[in-house]
Write a protein that holds these residues in place. Sequence first.
Motif, PDB file in Angstrom:
ATOM      1  N   ASN A 601       0.811  -0.733   0.021  1.00  0.00           N
ATOM      2  CA  ASN A 601       0.303   0.374  -0.739  1.00  0.00           C
ATOM      3  C   ASN A 601       1.152   0.994   0.098  1.00  0.00           C
ATOM      4  N   GLU A 603       2.824   2.071   2.375  1.00  0.00           N
ATOM      5  CA  GLU A 603       3.249   2.507   3.593  1.00  0.00           C
ATOM      6  C   GLU A 603       4.430   1.921   3.899  1.00  0.00           C
ATOM      7  N   GLU A 653     -12.260   9.489  19.117  1.00  0.00           N
ATOM      8  CA  GLU A 653     -12.964   9.144  17.936  1.00  0.00           C
ATOM      9  C   GLU A 653     -12.543   7.415  17.869  1.00  0.00           C
ATOM     10  N   HIS A 658      -9.985  -1.892  16.379  1.00  0.00           N
ATOM     11  CA  HIS A 658     -10.219  -1.896  14.814  1.00  0.00           C
ATOM     12  C   HIS A 658      -9.823  -0.598  14.578  1.00  0.00           C
ATOM     13  N   ASP A 659      -9.322   0.798  15.592  1.00  0.00           N
ATOM     14  CA  ASP A 659      -9.679   2.084  14.586  1.00  0.00           C
ATOM     15  C   ASP A 659      -8.217   2.473  15.966  1.00  0.00           C
ATOM     16  N   ARG A 661      -4.863   0.885  16.047  1.00  0.00           N
ATOM     17  CA  ARG A 661      -4.371  -0.132  15.685  1.00  0.00           C
ATOM     18  C   ARG A 661      -3.462  -0.642  16.987  1.00  0.00           C
ATOM     19  N   ARG A 664       0.794  -5.620  14.404  1.00  0.00           N
ATOM     20  CA  ARG A 664       0.259  -7.515  14.347  1.00  0.00           C
ATOM     21  C   ARG A 664       1.632  -8.144  14.260  1.00  0.00           C
ATOM     22  N   VAL A 715       1.908   6.568   9.113  1.00  0.00           N
ATOM     23  CA  VAL A 715       0.587   6.149   8.313  1.00  0.00           C
ATOM     24  C   VAL A 715      -0.592   7.267   6.894  1.00  0.00           C
ATOM     25  N   GLN A 719       0.471   9.431   4.132  1.00  0.00           N
ATOM     26  CA  GLN A 719      -1.114   9.160   3.196  1.00  0.00           C
ATOM     27  C   GLN A 719      -1.611  11.207   2.846  1.00  0.00           C
TER      28      GLN A 719
ATOM     29  N   GLN B  42     -11.381  -8.522  17.346  1.00  0.00           N
ATOM     30  CA  GLN B  42      -9.970  -8.101  16.861  1.00  0.00           C
ATOM     31  C   GLN B  42      -8.720  -8.197  17.305  1.00  0.00           C
TER      32      GLN B  42
ATOM     33  N   MET C   1     -18.198   5.051  11.272  1.00  0.00           N
ATOM     34  CA  MET C   1     -16.922   5.291  11.422  1.00  0.00           C
ATOM     35  C   MET C   1     -15.828   6.586  11.016  1.00  0.00           C
ATOM     36  N   LYS C   2     -14.094   6.795  10.654  1.00  0.00           N
ATOM     37  CA  LYS C   2     -14.281   7.593  10.612  1.00  0.00           C
ATOM     38  C   LYS C   2     -13.571   8.129   9.813  1.00  0.00           C
ATOM     39  N   SER C   4     -10.568   9.019   9.220  1.00  0.00           N
ATOM     40  CA  SER C   4      -8.916   8.953  10.071  1.00  0.00           C
ATOM     41  C   SER C   4      -8.992   8.189  10.209  1.00  0.00           C
ATOM     42  N   ALA C   5      -9.708   7.566  10.678  1.00  0.00           N
ATOM     43  CA  ALA C   5      -9.139   5.412  11.399  1.00  0.00           C
ATOM     44  C   ALA C   5      -8.891   4.460  10.195  1.00  0.00           C
ATOM     45  N   ARG C   7      -8.625   4.983   7.002  1.00  0.00           N
ATOM     46  CA  ARG C   7      -7.276   5.720   5.810  1.00  0.00           C
ATOM     47  C   ARG C   7      -6.368   5.120   6.304  1.00  0.00           C
ATOM     48  N   VAL C   8      -6.682   4.428   7.438  1.00  0.00           N
ATOM     49  CA  VAL C   8      -5.320   3.973   7.911  1.00  0.00           C
ATOM     50  C   VAL C   8      -4.806   2.250   6.988  1.00  0.00           C
ATOM     51  N   PHE C   9      -6.394   2.054   7.155  1.00  0.00           N
ATOM     52  CA  PHE C   9      -5.690   0.422   6.130  1.00  0.00           C
ATOM     53  C   PHE C   9      -5.234   0.247   5.141  1.00  0.00           C
ATOM     54  N   CYS C  10      -5.873   1.745   3.770  1.00  0.00           N
ATOM     55  CA  CYS C  10      -5.860   1.243   2.687  1.00  0.00           C
ATOM     56  C   CYS C  10      -6.453   2.549   1.582  1.00  0.00           C
ATOM     57  N   ILE C  11      -4.991   3.096   1.468  1.00  0.00           N
ATOM     58  CA  ILE C  11      -5.021   4.064   0.425  1.00  0.00           C
ATOM     59  C   ILE C  11      -5.701   4.057  -1.349  1.00  0.00           C
ATOM     60  N   LEU C  78     -10.032  -2.298   3.560  1.00  0.00           N
ATOM     61  CA  LEU C  78      -8.808  -3.132   3.702  1.00  0.00           C
ATOM     62  C   LEU C  78      -9.794  -3.963   5.131  1.00  0.00           C
ATOM     63  N   ASN C  80      -9.868  -6.094   8.961  1.00  0.00           N
ATOM     64  CA  ASN C  80      -9.125  -5.653   9.734  1.00  0.00           C
ATOM     65  C   ASN C  80     -10.411  -6.051  10.796  1.00  0.00           C
ATOM     66  N   PRO C  81      -9.312  -7.659  11.870  1.00  0.00           N
ATOM     67  CA  PRO C  81      -8.009  -8.301  11.758  1.00  0.00           C
ATOM     68  C   PRO C  81      -7.382  -8.126   9.817  1.00  0.00           C
ATOM     69  N   ASP C 114     -18.563   2.092  16.339  1.00  0.00           N
ATOM     70  CA  ASP C 114     -18.613   1.671  15.360  1.00  0.00           C
ATOM     71  C   ASP C 114     -19.172   0.277  14.373  1.00  0.00           C
ATOM     72  N   VAL C 115     -19.032  -0.893  15.584  1.00  0.00           N
ATOM     73  CA  VAL C 115     -19.193  -2.467  15.328  1.00  0.00           C
ATOM     74  C   VAL C 115     -20.864  -2.594  15.998  1.00  0.00           C
TER      75      VAL C 115
END
Lengths: 720, 154, 206
Positions: A601, A603, A653, A658-659, A661, A664, A715, A719, B42, C1-2, C4-5, C7-11, C78, C80-81, C114-115
């Motif tokens: 990605n 990163e 927020e 999940h948000d 992190r 891992r 990260v 971006q 998670q 969901m936000k 900002s959070a 976007r961490v995973f996959c742009i 993406l 998560n996990p 969120d979940v």
Amino acid sequence: MNDAHVADVSRRHFMQGTGLIIGLTILPKTAAASVTQGNPQGVEGVSQSMNAFVRVAPDNQVTVLSKHLEMGQGPYTGLTQLVAEELDADWEKMHVEASPVDDEVYKNFALGMQLTGGSTSIANSYEQFRKAGATAKAMLVMAAAARWGVPQNTLTVSKGVISHKASGKSANFGELAEDAAAFSPPQNVSLKSRDQFTIIGTHKQRLDTPAKTNGSAVFTMDVIADEMLYAVVAHPPKFGASVDSVVDKDALKVAGVTMVKAIPQGVAVYATSTYAALKGRDKLSVTWSESKAETRSSKQIENDFRQAMSSGGFEASATGDVEAALAKQNVTVVEQEYVFPFLAHAPMEPLDAVLLKNKEGGIECYAGAQFPGSDADAIAKVCGVNREQVTVHVQLAGGSFGRRAQFGSPYMTEAAEVFKASGMDRPVKHIMTREDDIKGGFYRPLTIHKLKAALDSEGNIVAWDQHVACQSLMGKQDELDETSVEGAREVPYQFKHHRCMSYNTSSKVPVLWWRSVGHTHTGYTVETFIDELLEKGGKDPIEGRLALMQPDSRDAGVLRTVAKMADEAGPVASNAARGVAVHKSFSTYVAQIAEVTRNQNGEPKVTRVWVAVDCGVAVNPNHIKAQMEGGVGFGVGAILYDEVVLSEGGTVEQSNFHDYRSLRMSEMPHVEVTVIQSDASPTGVGEPGVPPIGPAVANAWRRLTGESTYRLPMVKAAQA
Amino acid sequence: MLSFTLNGEKTTFDGDPDTPLLWVIRDANHLTGTKYGCGIAQCGACTVHVNGMSKRACVTPISTCEGSQITTIESVDGREAKAVQAAWKSLDVPQCGYCQSGQIMSAVALLKQKPSPSDEDIDNAMDGNICRCATYQRIRKAIHDAAKEMEASA
Amino acid sequence: MKMSAKRVFCIAVCLVASASSPAIAESLKSVDEFDNVKDEKARSVAMFEEVGKVLQHPRCLNCHPVGNQPLQGEDMVLHNPPVQRGPGNFGVAGMECNTCHQAMNVKVTGQSEDVKSIPGHPKWHLAPPEMAWVGKSLGEICLQLKDKERNGNKTMPEMIHHMAEDTLVGWGWEPGDGREPAPGTQAAFGKLFKAWVDTGAHCPKV
């Protein structure tokens, strides 16, 4: 920390401690009868206390009482090695359990009360626990000499057995323990020199490892008491808000929910199972009063903090005349601002506690407490009992990273309020959910650094000016908080002109030390800024640093070692770059080189890390390596991914993994560690592995991509 | 009334059928090796085996467990479990130890299907198990060591 | 969901996905509403475009990803996990889809706002790689659906049955708390799909 001072205080207090205990036979802790899981199993038979730290059982099992909490960094084993070494005990017979809570007898000499934190467990106990072992051994030898009518100096001790060669007599510690306990402890015992060590400096398996591989290790979360209620608290959505009104009708309808009570921290729901408590909490309707709440967003807080840096401030350190040096005509001035977010600790075991009233009307608390005495104070105050009536049974803690160390014990205050509001008739287990934990504050402070440096025409750094703004962890307003600038006020580099200024800012977001405290941000700024300056000045990152250090310093030692390790590992992988950082924290010196590439990605992906650590005498080198590996992984996760953000209006927020992190498995770099051989007094290793990894990774990323990272996490920054 | 087998023993549960298996194991049956860490699948601290497959107990309602064979860390057994637990001890994997029950249950489930996993297999199987102490390097080595031990003793 | 959070995973995936995702529609037009399009080919294309509101909804696209990792959420980040497709599209050894996903949606109690639920179905798995839709135009997806190499070796009648009756497809309209359902109903979607086939199965421009 001043090692000589520690040793001196250690001597006095050790004897004080033994004086209180000697002659008494302390049975294993008696705990509330209704607790069926959470008390130490103990060993067979009646153990004899040799002193406040060592008990010997008739079957020759030796139990060390750890004044320090085991939250993962290994003090249980390290402290036991210190005792076993001087006791000449059989390592296979060694056990460890939490000591009782006593801010005097079990004081942390570095910090003045019974406290686990600041990477001090081995450092402050190094002499005390060895003396505890040596004193116990001396008493056992006295007992043997008296029993056999032979001089003490004709006896030898090895692996828990005392022998008299001439007569062929021998007895193990267990056989002599009862006699030994009747002797007065000798005032002066000599300790071994390093070359006599057979246990210190060797790898001993952690004493807590077996129980942590079969599910039998008991954490606070696992404490079980008869008739126990489970409680969770609905917390306000904003810091500083409080309960205005509660509608609990639907919550009370949930099967298993027994009570709902408003407490100062929120609204507590009690139930006969955790699930019922959670379900009940979901059904609450609470109106919050937000008149005193923090309503600023992180962005607004950041702007306000930046504003606060325009005037005032405390001079944390100053050498030469920085302002004049920066104003000179023939220098190149480089300026940079850095912004660090709030960070949550997110230990795997969220905060929790079990409280119950015993038959005598006292209160017993089971918790993985870093400040157990302070927690006991809080319980006494809230529940309206005398401090002497409160007993804290310290449990294993499922990680902490600073989260369980709070002045004034705000968490324990909440747990005690929950217990008190329940009527205290039944034991209560209070747990925080992951969301309570991550949204609950006590973060690494949001911090701004402004740096300015002057380079001369040959690229030499001639002046360095660093300004740091953050909330004071010690609650200081009108004076310098050293934890804000530790790692920046004194740097390993010899600058002719150097200054460090500190600005105390304020918000209603509770802040707390987070694994390595101020070094989490000072290490990053100092080590990334110098790396950029060296590059601008055309200097090598290693040689350039070394040229600014005292050649025989320990900083230079770890830096040279780590450079050699990385060189010997071969060339840099293709599409990767390496970055270096060196940082001293908690009197331990650590240098790291990180190799970083891009993942699919785009990163940063940290693939390999080399670590050199100088922490004085290495009591258990394998556990020191483990702390370096873990410190690197903990730091990489935070630096790449983590921030706690207050959105518009002041709500947090993030809420769960999940948000927020965590690193891992697939993101963990391969870490190689060299522990420097040293005769210096041991210093801590729980935290010092963390500060260098952020800058090492950022320096590698800059060399790989040309992009500097001035706002964390990386990260997100990459971006933006 | 739901019935299932928990660590070889016939067990029943007559509470709320939506109750996650995690809390049935912990609160109703007092088996505390299986941990709560996130409640939303998670972190993997709650990993158990249901009919031999790894499951996140925090998102498995007990209503889905009727007739199931549930195994927790307290009684996980067999050559994979023995090899994994031995390797964990020999490498001193745990630090705080809170996540390790889940790590071990996931590692055993992996080895049952892939007796000699590659690094990529380990990444894929273990990425759902968070360790905040970041003991990952030793977990990886321990899984490889356990695989070697199983091969040597086969 | 936000953002900002997430976007961490996959742009990269987010950008590709947002470029081709239509605005989310809550309802589907019925077959009758296309009667006014007299040209049969144009009617067929128009109906497929309506079908596309479902096909390109995050509920469907998230499990028709490019590569080996599913996406999740309305903004299609993406999963998560991190999880992997595995040899049979049901996950990998030690981390199967049903390690976390049950045979039905499971409400989450007392945790993150969120979940709200963990989605589930007895056959919960990823569409095979040849059925990847993410990042493709509707025209491309249309051609893919008609290609037995890339539609699971199905005839058109079998495709109609799959769209109208398959319960994993049907999950898209009952995705559990906290997730927006696909537009319309599975029945309406099935009828539209059949009508598209009956009108010649013409595709929008690629």
